[in-house]
Design a protein around this motif. Structure first.
Motif, PDB file in Angstrom:
ATOM      1  N   UNK A 269       0.835  -1.190   0.000  1.00 38.70           N
ATOM      2  CA  UNK A 269       0.000   0.000   0.000  1.00 38.70           C
ATOM      3  C   UNK A 269       0.878   1.252   0.000  1.00 38.70           C
ATOM      4  N   UNK A 270       0.316   2.339  -0.552  1.00 31.85           N
ATOM      5  CA  UNK A 270       1.054   3.599  -0.580  1.00 31.85           C
ATOM      6  C   UNK A 270       1.250   4.145   0.831  1.00 31.85           C
ATOM      7  N   UNK A 271       0.247   3.995   1.668  1.00 30.52           N
ATOM      8  CA  UNK A 271       0.361   4.504   3.038  1.00 30.52           C
ATOM      9  C   UNK A 271       1.505   3.803   3.762  1.00 30.52           C
ATOM     10  N   UNK A 272       2.412   4.586   4.295  1.00 34.93           N
ATOM     11  CA  UNK A 272       3.575   4.017   4.957  1.00 34.93           C
ATOM     12  C   UNK A 272       4.827   4.063   4.105  1.00 34.93           C
ATOM     13  N   UNK A 273       4.685   4.466   2.842  1.00 35.76           N
ATOM     14  CA  UNK A 273       5.851   4.580   1.952  1.00 35.76           C
ATOM     15  C   UNK A 273       6.404   5.999   2.011  1.00 35.76           C
ATOM     16  N   UNK A 274       7.588   6.185   1.421  1.00 28.44           N
ATOM     17  CA  UNK A 274       8.159   7.531   1.362  1.00 28.44           C
ATOM     18  C   UNK A 274       7.291   8.449   0.521  1.00 28.44           C
TER      19      UNK A 274
END
Length: 852
Positions: A269-274
C-alpha cells in the motif's frame, strides 16, 4: 449446407481481423460477445451467458453489456490483462439494406486505456516498446493519457530488463521474435508483438532528433502501435525526450522495494511509503511528477539547486504557499483533459473543467510575479496565459453541461444566432402546448383532460373513457387506446409537434457541431497548455516539499560533486512520522574514501535496518531536490544505489531466500566508487561456515571497490576485519542490560558487539517459556564449548561517552587537525558569547588554512 446468418458472418470476419482481442460487437443497445469470447467474458465479468440462433442447429454462446455503460466492464477486463476491440454500427439501422454496416473503431489494451472519467489519478499508465541488436537495446515508453514520450538506449539485456521493470509498463510492444527474459515473465507483463516495424521516415517529426537509428526505430514502432489501436488523431503527443541513465541516480527494482519508496513491502500500500509521506501535491499532474522525481533523482547540482531554491522560497513564505495551494486545489488534470480533447473523448463537463483551470493561471502568475525572489519571478514570466481561448469557452459553454454530447444543453444562449432561434421556436411551441391544454379543457368541459408526450407517440391529448361522450365529433383523431383512457391528436397539435421536435433535433445537432468546433479550437493550443501544465505540476511538487520540510523540521542539504557523505542527526522520515516527532533516535553518518565501509553489528530490533534505510532515503531526497530529515547534511552525488535488505522466497521463480539474496548481491556488484550500497544480513540463508565466508568475501569486495557501503551482520567474527581492511570501521547499535531486561538505545556507536539478544527477542515474541528457557541452556553450553575471540564489548558508560558524530579515525588525522580539535574541545560554549564564538571559529579556520 448450413451456414451462419449474415450478421454472424460479419462478426466472424471482424473478429478474425483482431486476433487476441475480445470483440465488443454493437447490436442495438448492447455490445454483444459471441462464441469463446462470450464464455470468457461471462466468467471474468460475472454476467449471464446466454445463447443465440446463428443459423446452425446449435445456439451460439452469447453475452452482452449495455452500450451506454460498457466502460466499467471494459476496465475490469483491461485490469485483468485482456484486450478489447470496440465495433460500432456506422450506419443508421433504419436506412440499412441488409446487415447494418459495422466497423472496429478502437482497440483498447492495458497500455492504451483511457479512463472514462478524469479523476485525481497520481500515477502514469505507461506503454513501452523494446528493440535490440547484438549490443544495444532501446526502450521507448509513453503515457497516452498525457502524451509524454521518453526513450533511452542501454548496452546490455540485464540493464534493459532493469529499465523496463523501473518503467513498470502496463503493456510491452516487442518484436515478433522477442524471447522474453525470465524477470519480465515473472512480472506478468502484457506483451504485444509487432509483425513488422514501420518505416522510420513516416515518424520523422518525432524521431529526427534522436541520436541513433535504434532509438528512432523503437520510437516509430511505439507510435505506430498507438495509431493502430486508437485509430484517431493523437495531436497531444509531446516531443520525444531522450534520456540517459547516467543523468539520474539509478535504483533497481530491489532498491525501490526494499526502501519502500512507493509502497510498503508487507501490505503493498502507498500509506507508509516515502511517497505517501512527501506527497503534499494538490493536483493529479503534480502527484505524477513527484513520483517521476522520486523514481529518478538527479545527478546535476545546478538542477538540484534550482529545485532547492524554490522549496526554500515556499518554506519561508507561508502565506504565499497557502494561497498557491488554494488555487491548485481548484485545478483539474490539464494533461489528461488535453489527451481526451485530442482523441475526441472529451465531454462538455470536462471542457468546463479545462476552462475553469485555465482561469486560475493569470491569478497564479500575478501572485508569483509580485515576489522579489529572482527564480520565482522567472517562473512567473515563463507561465503563459491564454485569455482568448478562456473567453471563447466562457462565452460558448454553460456552467453545468450534461456529460452526454447528444442531448443538448451545452451551449449558452447568445453564442449562436441560429441556435437561439431554434430555442425560441421550441420554447414558443411548448408554451402553445400548455395553452392548448387549457383551451381544450374549456372547450370540452373535461377538467382532467391533459396534453402529454412520449418518445414513441409524440404529443397527444389524453381523455378518460368516461369523458369520451363530451368530445366534438370529427375534431379528434384517435392515436392510442389504453385501459382507462384514449389518446388523440388534432391537426394543429400535429403541426406544432413537428415544429417542436424538429427544433429539438436541430438544437442537439447544432450544439454538437458547435462543441466539436470548440474542441478543435482547443487542439490548436495543446502544446501551449501542456507547457503550462508542466510548470504548474513542478510548482505543485515544490510547494508540497516545502510543506513537508516545515511540518517535519527538515533542513536543506549541501550537495557536492564528490567527497564525504556527512549526515548529522539523521532520521528515518517515515518512521519518525509514524512514531511522532521527538520520539525517533537520530544518528550520524560519516563516509569518505578513508572510511568507506561501516560494518554494523548489534541485536535484532535494535534499529540496524532502519538506520541503513534512513541513510539511503536521505540521499534520495537530497538528489531529488528535497530537504532532508537531519540537523546537517553534506551529500556527494551518488550514481547508483543498491540494497540487499530483508529476506523472502521467490516461489514463482523457484528461488529460495538464499538465492534471492545472491541474486540481489549479483546486481549490487555493478556498483562504482560513486555508489551507495546497503547490505543487511548477507549469508544468513546457508550454513554458518558458508554464510560467514560469503559475507566476508562480500565485505572485502566492496571495501576494495571503494564505494560507500553499509553492511550489517550477526557474524560478529567479521568485526576482526577492521584490523586488516584500512577503510572499514566497526559500529554497533547500543544496548543497555538491566537485570533481565534489555533496552535498545537505537544509537549507533563506534566499536563492535558480540551479542544478538536473539533469545530475548524470542521472549518478547511470546514464545513458550519452556522453549526460551531451553534455548538459554543451550546457548550457555555452546559458549562454554565454542569460545569465540571477538573484540571486547564496551561498557554502557563507554558507549554513552562515544555517542557523538562519527569522525575519521584519529590515526588518519594530521598534527594540524588534532590541534584544532583539541582547542575546539576546550571551548566552553555555555559561557562563550556569540562574538567570542565567531572569533574562535575564525582562528580555527586560519589554523587550518596555514601551510596550504
Amino acid at each position: 449446407m448450413e451456414t451462419y446468418t449474415p450478421m454472424i458472418q460479419q462478426y466472424l470476419a471482424l473478429k478474425e481481423s483482431v486476433p487476441g482481442f475480445l470483440l465488443f460487437f454493437r447490436l442495438g443497445d448492447f455490445y454483444e460477445l459471441f462464441f469463446d469470447d462470450a464464455k470468457l467474458a461471462a466468467q471474468e465479468l460475472e454476467i449471464t451467458l446466454t445463447g443465440r440462433d446463428g443459423g446452425l442447429k446449435e445456439r451460439i454462446p452469447m453475452c452482452g453489456v449495455p452500450y451506454h455503460s460498457y466502460q466499467p466492464y471494459v476496465k475490469k477486463l483491461i485490469e485483468k490483462g485482456y484486450k478489447v476491440a470496440i465495433c460500432e454500427q456506422v450506419e443508421d439501422p433504419r436506412e440499412a439494406k441488409g446487415v447494418v454496416k459495422r466497423e472496429i473503431v478502437r482497440l483498447i489494451t492495458p497500455g492504451t486505456y483511457f479512463d472514462e472519467e478524469i479523476g485525481h489519478e497520481k500515477e502514469n499508465r505507461f506503454i513501452a516498446a523494446v528493440l535490440g541488436d547484438e549490443k544495444n537495446y532501446a526502450i521507448a515508453h509513453c503515457d497516452i493519457t498525457t502524451g509524454e514520450i521518453s526513450v533511452t538506449q542501454v548496452q546490455s539485456m540485464e540493464i534493459c530488463v532493469e529499465e523496463i521493470l523501473a518503467i513498470n509498463p502496463a503493456e510491452l510492444v516487442v518484436d515478433k521474435d522477442w524471447v522474453t527474459p525470465a524477470a519480465l515473465v515473472q512480472n506478468r507483463l502484457v506483451l504485444s508483438p509487432l509483425k513488422e516495424w514501420p518505416d522510420v521516415q513516416s515518424y520523422e517529426r518525432f524521431t529526427s532528433h534522436l541520436a541513433t537509428p535504434l532509438l528512432q526505430q523503437v520510437t516509430a514502432g511505439l507510435l505506430y502501435y498507438l495509431e493502430e489501436t486508437q485509430r484517431k488523431s493523437l495531436d497531444h503527443l509531446q516531443p520525444v525526450k531522450q534520456y540517459e541513465r547516467e543523468q539520474y541516480l539509478a535504483m533497481d527494482v530491489s532498491a525501490r522495494r526494499n526502501l519502500e519508496l512507493f509502497e510498503t513491502i508487507r501490505e503493498k500500500k502507498k500509506r507508509g511509503s516515502l511517497l505517501w509521506l512527501i506527497d503534499g501535491t494538490r493536483t493529479a499532474m503534480g502527484g505524477r511528477l513527484l513520483r517521476q522525481w522520486l523514481e529518478k533523482p538527479l545527478r546535476s547540482i545546478p538542477e538540484i539547486t534550482r529545485r532547492q531554491e524554490v522549496v526554500h522560497f515556499f518554506l519561508h513564505h507561508f502565506f504565499e504557499r497557502e494561497e498557491l495551494r488554494g488555487y491548485l486545489s481548484q485545478m483539474y488534470d490539464l494533461e489528461r483533459l488535453l489527451g481526451r480533447v485530442a482523441v475526441g473523448m472529451v465531454n462538455g463537463r470536462e471542457m468546463v473543467h479545462l476552462r475553469e483551470s485555465l482561469k486560475l493561471i493569470p491569478v497564479i502568475k500575478q501572485m508569483l510575479s509580485t515576489q522579489e525572489d529572482p527564480i520565482i519571478q522567472e517562473i512567473a514570466q515563463s507561465v503563459s496565459e491564454i485569455p482568448e481561448l478562456v473567453e471563447r469557452l466562457d462565452v460558448a459553454l454553460v456552467d453545468e453541461p450534461p456529460i452526454s454530447l447528444k442531448e443538448g444543453g451545452l451551449i449558452r444562449r447568445g453564442y449562436h444566432e441560429e441556435l437561439d432561434k431554434l430555442h425560441d421556436a421550441r420554447t414558443n411551441g411548448k408554451t402553445w402546448i400548455a395553452q392548448l391544454e387549457a383551451e381544450e379543457r374549456t372547450r370540452t368541459g373535461i377538467k382532467n383532460l391533459k396534453v402529454g408526450f412520449n418518445k414513441v407517440f409524440g404529443y397527444y391529448i389524453e381523455i378518460t373513457k368516461g369523458n369520451l361522450k363530451h368530445l366534438e365529433e370529427g375534431r379528434y383523431e384517435r392515436k392510442q387506446t389504453l385501459t382507462n383512457s384514449e389518446r388523440f391528436i388534432t391537426p394543429e397539435l400535429k403541426e406544432k409537434e413537428a415544429l417542436i421536435l424538429g427544433a429539438e433535433e436541430k438544437i442537439i445537432d447544432l450544439e454538437y457541431e458547435l462543441f466539436i468546433k470548440l474542441r478543435d479550437q482547443v487542439k490548436e493550443y495543446v502544446e501551449l497548455i501542456q507547457s503550462i501544465a508542466h510548470q504548474i505540476a513542478a510548482l505543485d511538487v515544490l510547494q508540497g516539499l516545502a510543506q513537508i520540510a516545515e511540518g517535519e523540521g527538515w533542513i536543506r542539504p549541501h550537495i557536492v560533486d564528490d567527497g564525504a557523505l556527512i549526515i548529522e542527526q539523521g532520521r528515518h522520515p517515515v518512521v519518525e512520522a509514524v512514531v511522532g516527532k521527538g520520539q525517533f533516535i537520530a544518528n550520524d553518518t560519516f563516509l569518505d574514501q578513508e572510511q568507506s565501509t561501516l560494518l554494523i553489528t548489534g541485536p535484532n530490533m535494535a534499529g540496524k535496518s532502519t538506520y541503513m534505510r534512513q541513510v539511503a532515503l536521505i540521499v534520495i531526497l537530497a538528489q531529488m531536490g528535497s530537504y532532508v530529515p537531519a540537523a546537517e547534511a553534506t551529500i556527494p552525488l551518488v550514481d547508483q544505489l543498491f540494497t540487499r535488505i530483508g529476506a523472502a522466497d521467490d516461489l514463482v521463480a523457484g528461488q529460495s531466500t538464499f538465492m534471492v539474496e545472491m541474486a540481489e548481491i549479483k546486481s549490487t556488484t555493478a556498483a562504482t566508487g560513486r555508489s551507495l550500497v546497503l547490505i543487511d544480513e548477507i549469508g544468513r540463508g546457508t550454513s554458518t561456515a558458508d554464510g560467514m565466508a560469503i559475507a566476508q568475501a562480500v565485505v572485502e569486495y566492496f571495501h576494495q571497490l571503494g564505494c560507500k557501503t553499509l553492511i550489517s551482520t550477526h557474524y560478529h567474527e567479521l568485526a576482526a576485519l577492521e584490523q586488516h581492511l584500512p577503510h572499514l570501521r566497526n559500529v554497533h547499535m547500543a544496548v543497555e542490560e538491566r537485570q533481565d531486561e534489555v533496552i535498545f538505545l537505537r544509537k549507533l556507536v563506534p566499536g563492535a558487539t558480540n551479542e544478538s539478544y536473539g533469545i530475548y527477542c524470542a521472549e518478547i515474541a511470546k514464545l513458550p517459556i519452556s522453549i526460551v528457557a531451553r534455548a538459554r541452556e543451550l546457548l550457555q553450553h555452546y559458549r562454554e564449548t565454542h569460545p569465540v575471540a571477538v573484540p571486547q564489548v564496551m561498557t554502557i558508560q563507554e558507549q554513552v561517552e562515544r555517542t557523538k558524530p562519527l569522525e575519521p579515525r584519529e590515526t588518519q588525522l594530521g598534527q594540524k587537525e588534532r590541534e584544532v580539535l583539541k582547542q575546539l574541545a576546550q571551548l566552553e560554549l555555555i559561557t562563550t558569547t556569540p562574538l567570542d564564538a565567531l572569533q574562535w571559529l575564525y582562528r580555527l579556520q586560519q589554523m587550518m588554512k596555514d601551510g596550504e
